[in-house]
Design a protein around this motif. Structure first.
Motif, PDB file in Angstrom:
ATOM      1  N   THR A  36      16.038 -17.129   0.361  1.00 18.00           N
ATOM      2  CA  THR A  36      15.318 -15.761   0.893  1.00 18.00           C
ATOM      3  C   THR A  36      16.223 -14.498   0.337  1.00 18.00           C
ATOM      4  OG1 THR A  36      15.072 -17.105   2.755  1.00 18.00           O
ATOM      5  CG2 THR A  36      15.064 -14.729   3.034  1.00 18.00           C
ATOM      6  N   PRO A  37      17.395 -14.631   0.172  1.00 13.77           N
ATOM      7  CA  PRO A  37      18.155 -13.406  -0.505  1.00 13.77           C
ATOM      8  C   PRO A  37      17.598 -13.111  -1.625  1.00 13.77           C
ATOM      9  CG  PRO A  37      19.768 -14.854   0.620  1.00 13.77           C
ATOM     10  CD  PRO A  37      18.486 -15.517   0.652  1.00 13.77           C
ATOM     11  N   LYS A  38      17.213 -13.958  -2.486  1.00  9.28           N
ATOM     12  CA  LYS A  38      16.639 -13.564  -3.848  1.00  9.28           C
ATOM     13  C   LYS A  38      15.294 -12.954  -3.684  1.00  9.28           C
ATOM     14  CE  LYS A  38      17.190 -16.423  -7.651  1.00  9.28           C
ATOM     15  NZ  LYS A  38      17.006 -17.453  -8.616  1.00  9.28           N
ATOM     16  N   ALA A  39      14.431 -13.559  -2.761  1.00  3.66           N
ATOM     17  CA  ALA A  39      13.071 -12.923  -2.467  1.00  3.66           C
ATOM     18  C   ALA A  39      12.964 -11.682  -1.852  1.00  3.66           C
ATOM     19  CB  ALA A  39      12.343 -14.268  -1.550  1.00  3.66           C
ATOM     20  N   VAL A  40      14.125 -11.423  -1.192  1.00  9.76           N
ATOM     21  CA  VAL A  40      14.191 -10.161  -0.608  1.00  9.76           C
ATOM     22  C   VAL A  40      14.488  -9.152  -1.830  1.00  9.76           C
ATOM     23  CG1 VAL A  40      15.428  -8.579   1.036  1.00  9.76           C
ATOM     24  CG2 VAL A  40      14.981 -10.812   1.856  1.00  9.76           C
ATOM     25  N   ASN A  76      15.949   3.602   5.208  1.00 16.17           N
ATOM     26  CA  ASN A  76      15.939   2.387   6.023  1.00 16.17           C
ATOM     27  C   ASN A  76      15.617   1.045   5.236  1.00 16.17           C
ATOM     28  OD1 ASN A  76      17.032   3.934   8.190  1.00 16.17           O
ATOM     29  ND2 ASN A  76      15.078   3.962   9.037  1.00 16.17           N
ATOM     30  N   PRO A  77      15.903  -0.092   5.907  1.00 14.48           N
ATOM     31  CA  PRO A  77      15.575  -1.278   4.992  1.00 14.48           C
ATOM     32  C   PRO A  77      14.104  -1.353   4.939  1.00 14.48           C
ATOM     33  CG  PRO A  77      17.433  -1.775   6.653  1.00 14.48           C
ATOM     34  CD  PRO A  77      16.890  -0.413   6.902  1.00 14.48           C
ATOM     35  N   ARG A  78      13.717  -1.587   3.800  1.00 11.19           N
ATOM     36  CA  ARG A  78      12.252  -1.794   3.566  1.00 11.19           C
ATOM     37  C   ARG A  78      11.692  -3.349   3.775  1.00 11.19           C
ATOM     38  NH1 ARG A  78      13.648   1.575  -0.551  1.00 11.19           N
ATOM     39  NH2 ARG A  78      12.412   3.424  -0.798  1.00 11.19           N
ATOM     40  N   ILE A  79      12.618  -4.175   3.903  1.00 12.06           N
ATOM     41  CA  ILE A  79      12.538  -5.632   4.174  1.00 12.06           C
ATOM     42  C   ILE A  79      12.980  -5.996   5.516  1.00 12.06           C
ATOM     43  CG2 ILE A  79      12.393  -7.895   3.262  1.00 12.06           C
ATOM     44  CD1 ILE A  79      11.134  -6.149   1.052  1.00 12.06           C
ATOM     45  N   LEU A  80      11.975  -6.734   6.277  1.00  7.24           N
ATOM     46  CA  LEU A  80      12.488  -7.236   7.699  1.00  7.24           C
ATOM     47  C   LEU A  80      12.245  -8.729   7.359  1.00  7.24           C
ATOM     48  CD1 LEU A  80      11.051  -4.900   9.987  1.00  7.24           C
ATOM     49  CD2 LEU A  80      13.402  -5.121   9.279  1.00  7.24           C
ATOM     50  N   ILE A  81      13.117  -9.727   8.264  1.00  2.00           N
ATOM     51  CA  ILE A  81      12.897 -11.066   8.021  1.00  2.00           C
ATOM     52  C   ILE A  81      12.711 -11.550   9.438  1.00  2.00           C
ATOM     53  CG2 ILE A  81      14.051 -13.295   7.369  1.00  2.00           C
ATOM     54  CD1 ILE A  81      15.650 -11.630   5.314  1.00  2.00           C
ATOM     55  N   HIS A  82      11.657 -12.529   9.533  1.00  2.00           N
ATOM     56  CA  HIS A  82      11.384 -13.183  10.929  1.00  2.00           C
ATOM     57  C   HIS A  82      11.635 -14.725  10.679  1.00  2.00           C
ATOM     58  CE1 HIS A  82       9.705 -13.983  14.634  1.00  2.00           C
ATOM     59  NE2 HIS A  82       9.001 -14.588  14.108  1.00  2.00           N
ATOM     60  N   ILE A  83      12.296 -15.442  11.362  1.00  2.00           N
ATOM     61  CA  ILE A  83      12.409 -16.874  10.867  1.00  2.00           C
ATOM     62  C   ILE A  83      11.612 -17.764  12.084  1.00  2.00           C
ATOM     63  CG2 ILE A  83      13.966 -18.887  10.730  1.00  2.00           C
ATOM     64  CD1 ILE A  83      16.180 -16.550  10.066  1.00  2.00           C
ATOM     65  N   GLU A  84      10.941 -18.453  11.428  1.00  2.00           N
ATOM     66  CA  GLU A  84      10.112 -19.541  12.260  1.00  2.00           C
ATOM     67  C   GLU A  84      10.402 -21.087  11.805  1.00  2.00           C
ATOM     68  OE1 GLU A  84       5.896 -18.966  11.913  1.00  2.00           O
ATOM     69  OE2 GLU A  84       6.020 -16.998  13.128  1.00  2.00           O
ATOM     70  N   PRO A  85      10.303 -22.131  12.850  1.00  2.00           N
ATOM     71  CA  PRO A  85      10.601 -23.392  11.991  1.00  2.00           C
ATOM     72  C   PRO A  85      10.139 -23.819  10.769  1.00  2.00           C
ATOM     73  CG  PRO A  85      10.132 -23.394  14.614  1.00  2.00           C
ATOM     74  CD  PRO A  85       9.581 -22.191  14.029  1.00  2.00           C
ATOM     75  N   SER A 109       1.470  -7.970  -3.425  1.00  2.00           N
ATOM     76  CA  SER A 109       1.184  -9.496  -3.453  1.00  2.00           C
ATOM     77  C   SER A 109       1.335 -10.020  -4.647  1.00  2.00           C
ATOM     78  CB  SER A 109       0.162  -9.856  -2.745  1.00  2.00           C
ATOM     79  OG  SER A 109       0.281  -9.280  -1.098  1.00  2.00           O
ATOM     80  N   LEU A 110       0.461  -9.687  -5.691  1.00  2.00           N
ATOM     81  CA  LEU A 110       0.343 -10.163  -7.002  1.00  2.00           C
ATOM     82  C   LEU A 110       1.591 -10.088  -7.761  1.00  2.00           C
ATOM     83  CD1 LEU A 110      -3.380  -9.086  -7.916  1.00  2.00           C
ATOM     84  CD2 LEU A 110      -2.634 -11.275  -7.366  1.00  2.00           C
ATOM     85  N   GLN A 111       2.097  -8.894  -7.633  1.00  2.00           N
ATOM     86  CA  GLN A 111       3.651  -8.691  -8.665  1.00  2.00           C
ATOM     87  C   GLN A 111       4.543  -9.814  -7.990  1.00  2.00           C
ATOM     88  OE1 GLN A 111       4.889  -4.601  -9.164  1.00  2.00           O
ATOM     89  NE2 GLN A 111       2.907  -3.960  -9.072  1.00  2.00           N
ATOM     90  N   PHE A 112       4.692  -9.974  -6.511  1.00  2.00           N
ATOM     91  CA  PHE A 112       5.566 -10.836  -5.867  1.00  2.00           C
ATOM     92  C   PHE A 112       5.320 -12.412  -6.403  1.00  2.00           C
ATOM     93  CE2 PHE A 112       7.379 -13.599  -2.571  1.00  2.00           C
ATOM     94  CZ  PHE A 112       8.454 -13.029  -2.489  1.00  2.00           C
ATOM     95  N   LYS A 118       8.311 -17.554 -11.809  1.00  2.00           N
ATOM     96  CA  LYS A 118       9.477 -17.757 -12.693  1.00  2.00           C
ATOM     97  C   LYS A 118      10.598 -18.384 -11.900  1.00  2.00           C
ATOM     98  CE  LYS A 118       7.744 -13.829 -15.174  1.00  2.00           C
ATOM     99  NZ  LYS A 118       7.994 -12.227 -15.484  1.00  2.00           N
ATOM    100  N   GLU A 119      10.677 -18.263 -10.656  1.00  2.00           N
ATOM    101  CA  GLU A 119      12.079 -18.833 -10.109  1.00  2.00           C
ATOM    102  C   GLU A 119      11.528 -20.326  -9.484  1.00  2.00           C
ATOM    103  OE1 GLU A 119      14.486 -16.875  -9.976  1.00  2.00           O
ATOM    104  OE2 GLU A 119      13.516 -15.196 -10.666  1.00  2.00           O
ATOM    105  N   THR A 120      12.607 -21.044  -9.595  1.00  2.00           N
ATOM    106  CA  THR A 120      12.432 -22.421  -9.084  1.00  2.00           C
ATOM    107  C   THR A 120      12.978 -22.683  -7.673  1.00  2.00           C
ATOM    108  OG1 THR A 120      14.466 -22.907 -10.039  1.00  2.00           O
ATOM    109  CG2 THR A 120      12.686 -23.502 -11.425  1.00  2.00           C
ATOM    110  N   ASP A 121      13.711 -21.577  -7.209  1.00  2.00           N
ATOM    111  CA  ASP A 121      14.081 -21.607  -5.728  1.00  2.00           C
ATOM    112  C   ASP A 121      13.577 -20.660  -4.565  1.00  2.00           C
ATOM    113  OD1 ASP A 121      15.111 -19.609  -7.169  1.00  2.00           O
ATOM    114  OD2 ASP A 121      17.070 -19.816  -6.093  1.00  2.00           O
ATOM    115  N   ILE A 122      12.136 -20.305  -5.008  1.00  2.00           N
ATOM    116  CA  ILE A 122      11.358 -19.471  -4.109  1.00  2.00           C
ATOM    117  C   ILE A 122       9.980 -20.097  -4.092  1.00  2.00           C
ATOM    118  CG2 ILE A 122      10.721 -17.171  -3.461  1.00  2.00           C
ATOM    119  CD1 ILE A 122      12.869 -16.157  -5.155  1.00  2.00           C
TER     120      ILE A 122
END
Length: 125
Positions: A36-40, A76-85, A109-112, A118-122
């Motif tokens: 998640t930190p890398k994705a953020v 301010n932070p541009r990214i908020l995180i919400h956790i679900e199961p 979305s397309l850029q993300f 290219k990432e194996t952990d996201i």
């Protein structure tokens, strides 16, 4: 998705200013196992890059008395995180002209998706 903070008209020092800018958000679901930190960090880089032109344009229209949401988008932070199961939601905030918000959301979305490909952990949920 709902439109956040939308108003077509603002008053600045008694002068009515017509604006098409809004504060919008994009929601991206990740697996709980994702880095998640890398994705953020990736989403933050994309938002800063894509948002720069809109923020500068909005500030030029309003001058020194621009609406609070423009200041918030810069400071301010541009990214908020919400956790679900079953997923972790990244919520990225950005300023955009109202009429092109869906196009910008798609571009982000397309850029993300391209960057995390290219990432194996996201992983998208």
């Amino acid at each position: 998705q709902p439109v956040l903070n939308y108003s077509k008209d603002y008053t600045v020092k008694g002068k009515l200013i017509h604006s098409e800018f809004i504060f919008d958000e994009i929601r991206i679901p990740l697996t709980p196992q994702s880095n998640t930190p890398k994705a953020v960090q990736i989403l933050e880089q994309i938002l800063v890059s894509e948002n720069k032109v809109s923020i500068e344009h909005a500030k030029a229209i309003f001058g020194q008395e621009y609406p609070r949401y423009i200041h918030d988008a810069e400071t301010n932070p541009r990214i908020l995180i919400h956790i679900e199961p079953q997923r972790v939601w990244l919520k990225g905030k950005f300023v955009t002209p109202f009429r092109t918000r869906n196009e910008l959301r798609t571009k982000i979305s397309l850029q993300f998706v391209e960057r995390i490909g290219k990432e194996t952990d996201i992983h998208l949920a």
